[in-house]
Scaffold this motif. Structure first.
Motif, PDB file in Angstrom:
ATOM      1  N   ASP A  40      -3.277  19.399   4.479  1.00 23.97           N
ATOM      2  CA  ASP A  40      -2.496  18.667   5.469  1.00 23.97           C
ATOM      3  C   ASP A  40      -3.410  17.847   6.372  1.00 23.97           C
ATOM      4  OD1 ASP A  40      -3.333  21.262   6.480  1.00 23.97           O
ATOM      5  OD2 ASP A  40      -2.159  20.816   8.261  1.00 23.97           O
ATOM      6  N   ALA A  41      -2.804  16.886   7.041  1.00 22.20           N
ATOM      7  CA  ALA A  41      -3.560  15.999   7.926  1.00 22.20           C
ATOM      8  C   ALA A  41      -2.664  15.519   9.053  1.00 22.20           C
ATOM      9  CB  ALA A  41      -4.095  14.805   7.138  1.00 22.20           C
ATOM     10  N   GLU A  42      -3.305  15.014  10.084  1.00 20.34           N
ATOM     11  CA  GLU A  42      -2.577  14.374  11.182  1.00 20.34           C
ATOM     12  C   GLU A  42      -2.519  12.892  10.864  1.00 20.34           C
ATOM     13  OE1 GLU A  42      -3.627  15.529  15.139  1.00 20.34           O
ATOM     14  OE2 GLU A  42      -4.165  17.552  14.467  1.00 20.34           O
ATOM     15  N   TRP A  43      -1.541  12.532  10.035  1.00 20.91           N
ATOM     16  CA  TRP A  43      -1.437  11.177   9.490  1.00 20.91           C
ATOM     17  C   TRP A  43      -1.222  10.115  10.556  1.00 20.91           C
ATOM     18  CZ3 TRP A  43      -3.272  10.488   4.927  1.00 20.91           C
ATOM     19  CH2 TRP A  43      -3.313  11.583   4.038  1.00 20.91           C
ATOM     20  N   ASP A  44      -0.702  10.508  11.700  1.00 21.53           N
ATOM     21  CA  ASP A  44      -0.420   9.535  12.750  1.00 21.53           C
ATOM     22  C   ASP A  44      -1.518   9.459  13.803  1.00 21.53           C
ATOM     23  OD1 ASP A  44       0.193  12.140  13.603  1.00 21.53           O
ATOM     24  OD2 ASP A  44       1.747  11.438  14.977  1.00 21.53           O
ATOM     25  N   LYS A  87       4.215  21.381   8.067  1.00 23.03           N
ATOM     26  CA  LYS A  87       3.499  21.058   9.306  1.00 23.03           C
ATOM     27  C   LYS A  87       3.204  19.567   9.419  1.00 23.03           C
ATOM     28  CE  LYS A  87      -0.983  21.835  11.439  1.00 23.03           C
ATOM     29  NZ  LYS A  87      -2.339  22.260  11.126  1.00 23.03           N
ATOM     30  N   GLU A  88       2.839  18.912   8.302  1.00 23.13           N
ATOM     31  CA  GLU A  88       2.431  17.512   8.386  1.00 23.13           C
ATOM     32  C   GLU A  88       3.576  16.508   8.268  1.00 23.13           C
ATOM     33  OE1 GLU A  88      -0.408  16.350   5.376  1.00 23.13           O
ATOM     34  OE2 GLU A  88       1.011  16.731   3.757  1.00 23.13           O
ATOM     35  N   MET A  89       4.769  16.941   7.909  1.00 25.21           N
ATOM     36  CA  MET A  89       5.862  15.985   7.708  1.00 25.21           C
ATOM     37  C   MET A  89       6.195  15.149   8.945  1.00 25.21           C
ATOM     38  SD  MET A  89       6.547  15.842   4.552  1.00 25.21           S
ATOM     39  CE  MET A  89       8.124  15.021   4.456  1.00 25.21           C
ATOM     40  N   PRO A  90       6.266  15.721  10.155  1.00 23.83           N
ATOM     41  CA  PRO A  90       6.530  14.860  11.318  1.00 23.83           C
ATOM     42  C   PRO A  90       5.449  13.792  11.513  1.00 23.83           C
ATOM     43  CG  PRO A  90       7.025  17.131  11.855  1.00 23.83           C
ATOM     44  CD  PRO A  90       6.324  17.147  10.518  1.00 23.83           C
ATOM     45  N   ALA A  91       4.188  14.138  11.233  1.00 27.60           N
ATOM     46  CA  ALA A  91       3.112  13.152  11.366  1.00 27.60           C
ATOM     47  C   ALA A  91       3.241  12.059  10.303  1.00 27.60           C
ATOM     48  CB  ALA A  91       1.748  13.839  11.271  1.00 27.60           C
ATOM     49  N   ALA A 148      -7.430   7.970  14.382  1.00 24.73           N
ATOM     50  CA  ALA A 148      -8.516   7.957  13.396  1.00 24.73           C
ATOM     51  C   ALA A 148      -7.966   7.796  11.984  1.00 24.73           C
ATOM     52  CB  ALA A 148      -9.349   9.237  13.505  1.00 24.73           C
ATOM     53  N   MET A 149      -6.916   8.539  11.655  1.00 22.38           N
ATOM     54  CA  MET A 149      -6.350   8.455  10.306  1.00 22.38           C
ATOM     55  C   MET A 149      -5.705   7.096  10.071  1.00 22.38           C
ATOM     56  SD  MET A 149      -5.995   9.854   7.364  1.00 22.38           S
ATOM     57  CE  MET A 149      -6.210  11.617   7.498  1.00 22.38           C
ATOM     58  N   LEU A 150      -4.949   6.610  11.051  1.00 20.89           N
ATOM     59  CA  LEU A 150      -4.338   5.290  10.900  1.00 20.89           C
ATOM     60  C   LEU A 150      -5.416   4.226  10.721  1.00 20.89           C
ATOM     61  CD1 LEU A 150      -1.440   5.545  13.508  1.00 20.89           C
ATOM     62  CD2 LEU A 150      -1.234   5.555  11.012  1.00 20.89           C
ATOM     63  N   GLY A 151      -6.530   4.383  11.412  1.00 18.93           N
ATOM     64  CA  GLY A 151      -7.648   3.456  11.253  1.00 18.93           C
ATOM     65  C   GLY A 151      -8.231   3.511   9.848  1.00 18.93           C
ATOM     66  N   GLN A 152      -8.347   4.725   9.287  1.00 17.60           N
ATOM     67  CA  GLN A 152      -8.850   4.856   7.928  1.00 17.60           C
ATOM     68  C   GLN A 152      -7.900   4.177   6.936  1.00 17.60           C
ATOM     69  OE1 GLN A 152      -9.726   8.887   6.788  1.00 17.60           O
ATOM     70  NE2 GLN A 152     -11.019   9.253   8.576  1.00 17.60           N
ATOM     71  N   MET A 208       0.884  -1.165   0.000  1.00 14.88           N
ATOM     72  CA  MET A 208       0.000   0.000   0.000  1.00 14.88           C
ATOM     73  C   MET A 208       0.925   1.219   0.000  1.00 14.88           C
ATOM     74  SD  MET A 208      -3.250  -0.928   0.115  1.00 14.88           S
ATOM     75  CE  MET A 208      -4.078   0.575   0.628  1.00 14.88           C
ATOM     76  N   LEU A 209       0.555   2.239  -0.772  1.00 19.72           N
ATOM     77  CA  LEU A 209       1.383   3.437  -0.884  1.00 19.72           C
ATOM     78  C   LEU A 209       0.608   4.669  -0.444  1.00 19.72           C
ATOM     79  CD1 LEU A 209       2.957   2.787  -4.398  1.00 19.72           C
ATOM     80  CD2 LEU A 209       3.913   2.208  -2.151  1.00 19.72           C
ATOM     81  N   LEU A 210       1.278   5.503   0.325  1.00 23.55           N
ATOM     82  CA  LEU A 210       0.754   6.808   0.702  1.00 23.55           C
ATOM     83  C   LEU A 210       1.690   7.805   0.021  1.00 23.55           C
ATOM     84  CD1 LEU A 210      -1.446   8.028   2.593  1.00 23.55           C
ATOM     85  CD2 LEU A 210       0.336   8.259   4.308  1.00 23.55           C
ATOM     86  N   VAL A 211       1.269   8.329  -1.124  1.00 20.47           N
ATOM     87  CA  VAL A 211       2.101   9.226  -1.927  1.00 20.47           C
ATOM     88  C   VAL A 211       1.718  10.657  -1.581  1.00 20.47           C
ATOM     89  CG1 VAL A 211       2.753   9.931  -4.257  1.00 20.47           C
ATOM     90  CG2 VAL A 211       2.295   7.516  -3.767  1.00 20.47           C
TER      91      VAL A 211
END
Length: 169
Positions: free
Chosen positions: A151-155, A69-73, A158-162, A54-57
């Motif tokens: 941007d998003a809070e990738w970590d 802002k979102e890179m650390p997440a 909720a996002m990890l669950g999605q 799976m890829l998150l591009v």
């Protein structure tokens, strides 16, 4: 690909629920145009270098405040998802290439992401990104199954669950 016992209606309903929750914008799977980029050493790659993953591009740049802002997440998400056969590919459109991106990674303390470069922004144009950051979720068959502009809070849980739900298909 649907999971055993799944239906298209069930899958689409789950995806609509994700979008309504303010996260990713899931969609029916669609082909991803050929994307080429390089690593920090200038070695060429494309999405075929990550078979079965799976890829998150993430399309980003160091001059883009929401991207920064979102890179650390994203870095923490790569760490969290790494054991689940995911690859987070932050494709930098910085014209300065590795000379610009490497110091950013060092200053920011990014440890789990690799440097991927697209200094001409070809990937963003190819996928029809309307701005930065734009992130695509690409399934194991090479199909775009979700997109998020901004941007998003990738970590976040909720996002990890999605993301995990998308991986289950």
């Amino acid at each position: 690909m649907l999971a055993a016992g799944g239906t298209l209606t069930t899958l689409l309903a789950a995806r609509q629920g994700m979008a309504a929750a303010g996260g990713l914008s899931p969609a029916a799977p669609k082909p991803v145009p050929p994307l080429s980029f390089t690593d920090a050493d200038g070695k060429p790659y494309d999405l075929g270098a990550f078979p079965g993953r799976m890829l998150l591009v993430n399309l980003w740049a160091t001059w883009c405040a929401p991207c920064v802002k979102e890179m650390p997440a994203l870095d923490r998400a790569q760490q969290a998802l790494g054991d689940e056969n995911w690859a987070v590919l932050p494709l930098s459109s910085d014209r300065g290439g590795a000379a610009q991106v490497t110091p950013f990674f060092e200053r920011t303390g990014l440890k789990h992401l690799k440097i991927w470069l697209d200094p001409r922004g070809a990937a963003a144009r190819a996928v029809g990104a309307r701005g930065l950051p734009t992130t695509l979720v690409i399934d194991r068959q090479g199909q775009e199954v979700a997109r998020l502009e901004g941007d998003a809070e990738w970590d976040s849980p909720a996002m990890l669950g999605q993301l995990q739900a998308l991986a289950r298909g």
